[in-house]
Design an enzyme around this catalytic site. Structure first.
Site, PDB file in Angstrom:
ATOM      1  N   ARG A   1      20.490  32.699  -9.038  1.00  0.00           N
ATOM      2  CA  ARG A   1      21.107  32.507 -10.354  1.00  0.00           C
ATOM      3  C   ARG A   1      21.538  31.053 -10.502  1.00  0.00           C
ATOM      4  O   ARG A   1      21.955  30.421  -9.532  1.00  0.00           O
ATOM      5  CB  ARG A   1      22.356  33.393 -10.523  1.00  0.00           C
ATOM      6  CG  ARG A   1      22.067  34.803 -10.994  1.00  0.00           C
ATOM      7  CD  ARG A   1      21.528  34.864 -12.418  1.00  0.00           C
ATOM      8  NE  ARG A   1      21.161  36.218 -12.803  1.00  0.00           N
ATOM      9  CZ  ARG A   1      19.956  36.786 -12.624  1.00  0.00           C
ATOM     10  NH1 ARG A   1      18.983  36.116 -12.066  1.00  0.00           N
ATOM     11  NH2 ARG A   1      19.737  38.021 -13.018  1.00  0.00           N
TER      12      ARG A   1
ATOM     13  N   GLU B   1      20.138  28.304 -19.604  1.00  0.00           N
ATOM     14  CA  GLU B   1      18.721  28.614 -19.825  1.00  0.00           C
ATOM     15  C   GLU B   1      18.483  28.887 -21.304  1.00  0.00           C
ATOM     16  O   GLU B   1      19.236  29.669 -21.883  1.00  0.00           O
ATOM     17  CB  GLU B   1      18.322  29.833 -18.992  1.00  0.00           C
ATOM     18  CG  GLU B   1      18.415  29.566 -17.492  1.00  0.00           C
ATOM     19  CD  GLU B   1      18.014  30.758 -16.623  1.00  0.00           C
ATOM     20  OE1 GLU B   1      17.479  31.735 -17.167  1.00  0.00           O
ATOM     21  OE2 GLU B   1      18.236  30.701 -15.408  1.00  0.00           O
TER      22      GLU B   1
ATOM     23  N   HIS C   1      12.654  30.740 -15.160  1.00  0.00           N
ATOM     24  CA  HIS C   1      13.149  32.062 -14.740  1.00  0.00           C
ATOM     25  C   HIS C   1      12.005  33.094 -14.712  1.00  0.00           C
ATOM     26  O   HIS C   1      12.068  34.121 -15.405  1.00  0.00           O
ATOM     27  CB  HIS C   1      14.269  32.540 -15.686  1.00  0.00           C
ATOM     28  CG  HIS C   1      15.167  33.556 -15.037  1.00  0.00           C
ATOM     29  ND1 HIS C   1      16.521  33.607 -15.270  1.00  0.00           N
ATOM     30  CD2 HIS C   1      14.913  34.562 -14.156  1.00  0.00           C
ATOM     31  CE1 HIS C   1      17.057  34.607 -14.581  1.00  0.00           C
ATOM     32  NE2 HIS C   1      16.089  35.202 -13.896  1.00  0.00           N
TER      33      HIS C   1
HETATM   34  P1  NAD Z   1      20.688  42.289  -2.909  1.00  0.00           P
HETATM   35  O1  NAD Z   1      21.895  42.890  -3.530  1.00  0.00           O
HETATM   36  O2  NAD Z   1      19.699  43.189  -2.246  1.00  0.00           O
HETATM   37  O3  NAD Z   1      21.137  41.178  -1.847  1.00  0.00           O
HETATM   38  C1  NAD Z   1      22.131  40.231  -2.094  1.00  0.00           C
HETATM   39  C2  NAD Z   1      22.748  39.861  -0.756  1.00  0.00           C
HETATM   40  O4  NAD Z   1      23.662  38.776  -0.973  1.00  0.00           O
HETATM   41  C3  NAD Z   1      23.550  41.013  -0.113  1.00  0.00           C
HETATM   42  O5  NAD Z   1      23.058  41.296   1.190  1.00  0.00           O
HETATM   43  C4  NAD Z   1      24.978  40.468  -0.066  1.00  0.00           C
HETATM   44  O6  NAD Z   1      25.677  40.889   1.101  1.00  0.00           O
HETATM   45  C5  NAD Z   1      24.740  38.974  -0.045  1.00  0.00           C
HETATM   46  N1  NAD Z   1      25.893  38.154  -0.439  1.00  0.00           N
HETATM   47  C6  NAD Z   1      26.807  38.407  -1.416  1.00  0.00           C
HETATM   48  N2  NAD Z   1      27.722  37.397  -1.449  1.00  0.00           N
HETATM   49  C7  NAD Z   1      27.359  36.509  -0.483  1.00  0.00           C
HETATM   50  C8  NAD Z   1      27.895  35.265  -0.031  1.00  0.00           C
HETATM   51  N3  NAD Z   1      29.005  34.749  -0.581  1.00  0.00           N
HETATM   52  N4  NAD Z   1      27.260  34.605   0.971  1.00  0.00           N
HETATM   53  C9  NAD Z   1      26.133  35.120   1.543  1.00  0.00           C
HETATM   54  N5  NAD Z   1      25.590  36.306   1.159  1.00  0.00           N
HETATM   55  C10 NAD Z   1      26.202  36.990   0.171  1.00  0.00           C
HETATM   56  O7  NAD Z   1      19.987  41.417  -4.054  1.00  0.00           O
HETATM   57  P2  NAD Z   1      18.452  40.971  -4.159  1.00  0.00           P
HETATM   58  O8  NAD Z   1      17.664  42.089  -4.751  1.00  0.00           O
HETATM   59  O9  NAD Z   1      18.029  40.378  -2.877  1.00  0.00           O
HETATM   60  O10 NAD Z   1      18.602  39.852  -5.300  1.00  0.00           O
HETATM   61  C11 NAD Z   1      19.378  38.684  -5.100  1.00  0.00           C
HETATM   62  C12 NAD Z   1      19.596  37.968  -6.430  1.00  0.00           C
HETATM   63  O11 NAD Z   1      18.355  37.471  -6.901  1.00  0.00           O
HETATM   64  C13 NAD Z   1      20.062  38.906  -7.573  1.00  0.00           C
HETATM   65  O12 NAD Z   1      21.458  39.055  -7.576  1.00  0.00           O
HETATM   66  C14 NAD Z   1      19.564  38.191  -8.816  1.00  0.00           C
HETATM   67  O13 NAD Z   1      20.594  37.383  -9.323  1.00  0.00           O
HETATM   68  C15 NAD Z   1      18.419  37.325  -8.320  1.00  0.00           C
HETATM   69  N6  NAD Z   1      17.099  37.683  -8.889  1.00  0.00           N
HETATM   70  C16 NAD Z   1      16.405  36.729  -9.578  1.00  0.00           C
HETATM   71  C17 NAD Z   1      15.152  37.015 -10.106  1.00  0.00           C
HETATM   72  C18 NAD Z   1      14.347  35.964 -10.830  1.00  0.00           C
HETATM   73  O14 NAD Z   1      13.433  36.299 -11.582  1.00  0.00           O
HETATM   74  N7  NAD Z   1      14.607  34.702 -10.619  1.00  0.00           N
HETATM   75  C19 NAD Z   1      14.620  38.314  -9.950  1.00  0.00           C
HETATM   76  C20 NAD Z   1      15.348  39.254  -9.217  1.00  0.00           C
HETATM   77  C21 NAD Z   1      16.586  38.934  -8.690  1.00  0.00           C
END
Ligand code: NAD
Length: 316
Positions: A235, A264, A283
Site C-alpha cells: 500500500r 493514486e 496499482h
Molecule cells: P496477509 O494478511 O496474508 O499478510 C500480511 C502479513 O503482514 C501478516 O502475516 C501480518 O502478520 C504481517 N504484518 C502486519 N503488520 C506488520 C508489521 N508491522 N511488520 C511486519 N509484518 C506485519 O496479506 P497478503 O494477502 O499477503 O497481502 C498483503 C498486502 O498486499 C494487503 O494488505 C494489500 O494491502 C496488498 N495487496 C496489494 C495488491 C496490489 O494489487 N498491489 C493486491 C493484493 C494485496
C-alpha cells in the site's frame, strides 16, 4: 434483494449474482461521486467495492438495509471494519484470490533487474550491438527480504527459492510453526534492521495500519545496501515517498518498483516521477485476467452466502 457495485468488477461476478436471483446495479465510476452514492445506498441490501470507495461510518449509516459489504481484493484500509462490526454488517473480501498475480509481479521486478531484456532490445533497435551493458546478474545466491510473511510473501518465497535465492523475512506476528517458516523455509529475522542490511531486494507485503505507516522512511533506507532494490506492492503510505525519492536520487539504494502510492493516481508533481531508477505502475500487481475473474466470482458467491445467512470463510 438489491446489490450496488461502485467499482470495476468482471462480468463473471455480475453473472453469478444475477443467476442467483439478485438485482444488480453496476456503475464502475460511482465511487467518484460521493454525494450520489450517499443518496443511493439507502435502497440496497449489499454493497460491493474495490479499493477506491471509502466505506466509512457515514456511508454505512446511510444504508440502513445493508446486510453485507463485499471487497473485490484483499487490502481493507478503505473500509471502516470496526464501524461495520458495530453495526452488524459483515465484510467479505477476496481471500487469496489475487496473491499469485502479486507474487508474479514481484518475480517480474526481480527478473527485470537481473536481465534487462527490454533495454537491450531498445538499444539493438537503435542500431547498437552492445554485449557489455545489458549482461545483467544472476538471482541465484542473492538475498530477498520479505517484510510481512502472509499469503503473498508465501507465494513469492516459494518462487524465489526455486531460483536459488536466499529468502529472509520479518513479521513480528509469525511463529516457527507457521507454514511459511516450517514448510517454505524462510529464515525469520528478529528485527527489521537485520533484514534491511542483509537484503539485495526487499519486497513489502504488509497491510496499511498505524504500525506500518511510513515503516520505510529515511533511517530504514539509509541502512539498505547501495546496490539494493525495494519493491512495494502492498500500500502507498508504507514507504515514505519523499524519503524514497531522496534516497533514489542520492544513490542510497539502486532502485524501486512501486505499484502503490500514497495518492493514486500519482500526483503529477511527485518527485518520484523524476527518478529514472523508479519503476511506477498503476496499482496493477493483483490485476491479471485470471485473478480478476477469480476475485469477481469469489466475492459474488460469498456475498450471496452471507445474504442467505450461510457461513462464509471470507468474512473478515
Ligand atoms: P496477509 O494478511 O496474508 O499478510 C500480511 C502479513 O503482514 C501478516 O502475516 C501480518 O502478520 C504481517 N504484518 C502486519 N503488520 C506488520 C508489521 N508491522 N511488520 C511486519 N509484518 C506485519 O496479506 P497478503 O494477502 O499477503 O497481502 C498483503 C498486502 O498486499 C494487503 O494488505 C494489500 O494491502 C496488498 N495487496 C496489494 C495488491 C496490489 O494489487 N498491489 C493486491 C493484493 C494485496
Amino acid at each position: 434483494m438489491k446489490i450496488l457495485i461502485t467499482e470495476l468488477i468482471w462480468k463473471e461476478g455480475i453473472e453469478e449474482l444475477i443467476n442467483n436471483g439478485y438485482h444488480v446495479d453496476y456503475d464502475e465510476n460511482l465511487w467518484r461521486n460521493r454525494e450520489e452514492l450517499l443518496k443511493k445506498i439507502n435502497n440496497y441490501d449489499a454493497l460491493i467495492v474495490r479499493n477506491q470507495t471509502k466505506v466509512d461510518q457515514e456511508l454505512l449509516a446511510a444504508g440502513p438495509q445493508l446486510k453485507v459489504i463485499g471487497r473485490l481484493g484483499v487490502g481493507l484500509d478503505n473500509i471502516d471494519i470496526q464501524s461495520a462490526k458495530k453495526m452488524g454488517i459483515p465484510v467479505v473480501y477476496a481471500k487469496n484470490a489475487n496473491a499469485t498475480s502479486v507474487a508474479e509481479y514481484v518475480l517480474t521486478a526481480l527478473l527485470s533487474v537481473s536481465r534487462p531484456l527490454h533495454f537491450a532490445d531498445y538499444d539493438v533497435r537503435k542500431g547498437n550491438w552492445d554485449r557489455k551493458t545489458y549482461t545483467g546478474l544472476e538471482l541465484a545466491g542473492k538475498t530477498l527480504g520479505l517484510i510481512g510473511l502472509g499469503e503473498i510473501s508465501h507465494r513469492v518465497a516459494k518462487r524465489s527459492l526455486s531460483f536459488g535465492m536466499n529468502v529472509i523475512g520479518y513479521d513480528p506476528f509469525i511463529a516457527d510453526y507457521d507454514h511459511i517458516v516450517s514448510e517454505t523455509g524462510v529464515q525469520v529475522k528478529e528485527s527489521l534492521a537485520d533484514l534491511l542490511t542483509e537484503s539485495d531486494f526487499i519486497s513489502l507485503h504488509v497491510p496499511l495500519t498505524p504500525s506500518t505507516k511510513y515503516l520505510i522512511s529515511e533511517t530504514e533506507l539509509q541502512s539498505m545496501r547501495a546496490t539494493s532494490y525495494i519493491i512495494n506492492t502492498s500500500r502507498g503510505g508504507i514507504v515514505n515517498e519523499r524519503d524514497l525519492a531522496a534516497a533514489l536520487r542520492r544513490g542510497t539504494i539502486a532502485g524501486a518498483f512501486l505499484d502503490v502510492l500514497e495518492m493514486e493516481p500519482i500526483h503529477p508533481a511527485s518527485e518520484l516521477l523524476t527518478c529514472s531508477n523508479a519503476v511506477i505502475t498503476p496499482h496493477i500487481a493483483g490485476l491479471t485476467q485470471e485473478s480478476q475473474i477469480r476475485t469477481s466470482i469469489l466475492v459474488a458467491k460469498e456475498v450471496g452466502k452471507v445474504m442467505k445467512n450461510q457461513p462464509s470463510l471470507c468474512v473478515i
